[in-house]
Design a protein around this motif. Structure first.
Motif: not given
Length: 181
Positions: A78-79, A110-111, A116-117, A121-124
């Motif tokens: 998600m942004t 990550k883009a 690419a603009r 956000v991602y979970l590790t």
């Protein structure tokens, strides 16, 4: 004008021969007014948040970070703006939270592959691993908060809280406009 309608505890008591209700002598039959709702609900929410935050500390999470992880566990990528909107916080607050959680190793930015603009956000692995700790901390907090409640009372409480939230979400009244009588 304040709403001072009376709200009774569980049973209202039996009617006396003159038709008026008798007050129950039970200890938990305290009378409350509607104006008691906001402070009581606010304090209960604060207490719940404090206990939950305390329960999450050993997993390295701070207040509010659990919501970010739970949302990303449901919908990874998600942004920051999308997270802020879903959690009801301002974008700058979410940006700071994401930065802190990224430094802690729970998240990564990550883009977007298609645009690419956008940064998503991602979970590790650490973030995904903390979901179970969040569930356990939340469950322990729920049990503590409702320890003297029946299952039916818990279901009713959740139903009522959702109704309150729905009312407040859909009908926010500006503070500077007087209520009509």
């Amino acid at each position: 004008m304040r709403n001072t309608a009376k709200v009774k505890g569980m049973a209202m008591g039996k009617k006396h021969k003159d038709g008026k209700r008798q007050k129950s002598k039970k200890k938990d039959q305290t009378e409350y007014t509607v104006v008691d709702l906001s402070p009581a609900l606010t304090q209960a929410a604060r207490s719940m948040r404090t206990v939950l935050s305390r329960n999450l500390l050993e997993s390295g999470l701070y207040a509010g970070q659990d919501g970010v992880i739970v949302l990303l566990a449901e919908s990874d990528g998600m942004t920051a703006g999308g997270l802020a909107q879903k959690l009801g916080v301002k974008a700058p607050t979410m940006t700071r939270t994401i930065g802190r959680m990224e430094a802690q190793g729970f998240l990564e930015r990550k883009a977007d592959a298609e645009d690419a603009r956008l940064t998503k956000v991602y979970l590790t692995e650490l973030g995904r691993g903390s979901v179970k700790a969040i569930e356990m901390a939340s469950s322990a907090c729920d049990r503590m908060a409702t320890q003297a409640f029946s299952e039916k009372e818990i279901r009713n409480l959740v139903r009522l809280l959702k109704a309150i939230d729905g009312n407040l979400q859909s009908a926010a009244i500006p503070l500077d406009e007087p209520e009509e009588i």
